[in-house]
Enzyme design. Structure first.
Site, PDB file in Angstrom:
ATOM      1  N   SER A 122      -4.724   2.455  -1.945  1.00  0.00           N
ATOM      2  CA  SER A 122      -3.987   3.455  -1.169  1.00  0.00           C
ATOM      3  C   SER A 122      -3.958   4.763  -1.945  1.00  0.00           C
ATOM      4  CB  SER A 122      -2.557   2.970  -0.897  1.00  0.00           C
ATOM      5  OG  SER A 122      -1.839   3.933  -0.139  1.00  0.00           O
ATOM      6  N   LYS A 174      -2.129  -5.056   0.797  1.00  0.00           N
ATOM      7  CA  LYS A 174      -2.522  -3.778   1.409  1.00  0.00           C
ATOM      8  C   LYS A 174      -2.348  -3.826   2.918  1.00  0.00           C
ATOM      9  CE  LYS A 174      -4.325   0.395   1.460  1.00  0.00           C
ATOM     10  NZ  LYS A 174      -4.880   0.659   2.776  1.00  0.00           N
ATOM     11  N   HIS A 177       1.270  -3.336   3.500  1.00  0.00           N
ATOM     12  CA  HIS A 177       1.522  -1.938   3.160  1.00  0.00           C
ATOM     13  C   HIS A 177       1.204  -1.035   4.346  1.00  0.00           C
ATOM     14  CE1 HIS A 177      -0.335   1.918   1.965  1.00  0.00           C
ATOM     15  NE2 HIS A 177       0.480   1.953   0.934  1.00  0.00           N
ATOM     16  N   ASN A 178       0.047  -1.255   4.980  1.00  0.00           N
ATOM     17  CA  ASN A 178      -0.341  -0.421   6.107  1.00  0.00           C
ATOM     18  C   ASN A 178       0.522  -0.689   7.332  1.00  0.00           C
ATOM     19  OD1 ASN A 178      -2.327   0.398   4.339  1.00  0.00           O
ATOM     20  ND2 ASN A 178      -3.947   0.376   5.874  1.00  0.00           N
ATOM     21  N   GLU A 181       3.516   1.283   6.797  1.00  0.00           N
ATOM     22  CA  GLU A 181       3.136   2.684   7.044  1.00  0.00           C
ATOM     23  C   GLU A 181       3.197   2.998   8.541  1.00  0.00           C
ATOM     24  OE1 GLU A 181      -1.203   4.489   7.087  1.00  0.00           O
ATOM     25  OE2 GLU A 181      -0.553   4.108   5.028  1.00  0.00           O
TER      26      GLU A 181
END
Length: 302
Positions: A122, A174, A177-178, A181
């Site tokens: 990221s 990840k 994480h996205n 987001e």
């Protein structure tokens, strides 16, 4: 340390440049001649026109970092690298691959003695200057061998990166994480939309965003980017209300369902992106028709 960077697009070239600035020798490859030339001109990178030439230029045991589109491109690259690599070499997939694919690829590489690490990356276009957040999955010993590279790519040697678990863990982290987001971006978008609609108060959205950036509990890098966007274009004129998605949000929602974890914010954020692409919503027409049929409320003709 020597590293081969496969994929010299915006992310790959910038990561290669950061490593080069950090004192590492970076050899690059991209199937596109234009990308290779751009990397040479912009960053002074050493590039090769084939994977075979790239691998031959690296001392054994080799380390290669892939920054190619998730899916078939990763498999094709690994298939092409297979005959060129030897036991003890390390391959890192730094793209946004599905963690289940990464687990499969790690097992495939393990059969020939090659170490495979999945690294959630990221930082976007700002990573070259600010550093990258790196979530690594795979064997601890292989990760430790790449410590000098990871410390250079991260915002600082002692923070912003780490081995988060076995194969697949990096891309799983990840993925989530996205998903987070998605939810954060949607919340900002809805908040600014409410303020924009309250015309009687004539709120200055760039001013509000700038105030929130300092001391507010909702301050973040995403808010910094929102403030920049509003300062440049307060009414967001010329931007179509169409929001794409690259897959990680869908995977996060699917995983939440499989694990029976309630994730309404992330799920609805994904649904809003899908809705943004509807120019003529059949679902809304159906709702209007049903409301008219059961209550005689009428419909707006268009």
């Amino acid at each position: 340390m020597d590293i081969g960077m496969v994929g010299l697009g915006r992310m790959g070239a910038n990561m290669a440049a950061r490593l080069k600035r950090g004192g590492h020798r970076v050899a690059g490859f991209d199937p596109g001649a234009a990308a290779r030339e751009a990397a040479q001109q912009a960053h002074g990178l050493e590039t090769f026109d084939s994977l075979a030439a790239l691998v031959a230029a690296l001392p054994a045991p080799r380390a290669l970092w892939l920054m190619v589109p998730a899916g078939a491109a990763v498999d094709a690259t690994l298939d092409a690298l297979g005959p060129l690599l030897r036991a003890g070499d390390i391959v890192v997939d730094g793209g946004n691959s599905n963690y289940k694919d990464s687990q499969r690829r790690a097992a495939q590489c393990r059969g020939s003695g090659v170490h495979f690490l999945d690294c959630g990356t990221s930082g976007g276009v700002w990573g070259l200057a600010e550093g990258y957040s790196l979530m690594v999955g795979g064997e601890e010993a292989a990760c430790e061998r790449l410590r000098p590279l990871l410390e250079t790519l991260a915002p600082a040697p002692d923070r912003g990166w780490g081995r988060v678990g076995p194969s697949g863990a990096g891309h799983f982290a990840k993925m989530v994480h996205n998903g987070i987001e998605y939810g954060m971006m949607q919340a900002y978008a809805e908040g600014f939309a409410i303020m924009q609609r309250k015309e009687s108060l004539a709120l200055d959205l760039p001013q509000v965003a700038e105030i929130w950036r300092h001391g507010s509990v909702v301050r973040s890098w995403l808010l910094d980017l929102a403030a920049d966007a509003l300062n440049d274009n307060p009414a967001l004129e010329g931007i179509a209300p169409y929001v794409a998605d690259s897959g990680e949000g869908r995977w996060t929602v699917a995983e939440a369902i499989e694990l029976e974890v309630s994730a309404p914010v992330i799920t609805l954020s994904l649904m809003e992106r899908l809705r943004s692409r509807e120019k003529d919503s059949f679902a809304d027409k159906m709702l209007a028709a049903l409301r008219d049929r059961f209550g005689g409320h009428g419909v707006k003709r268009g």
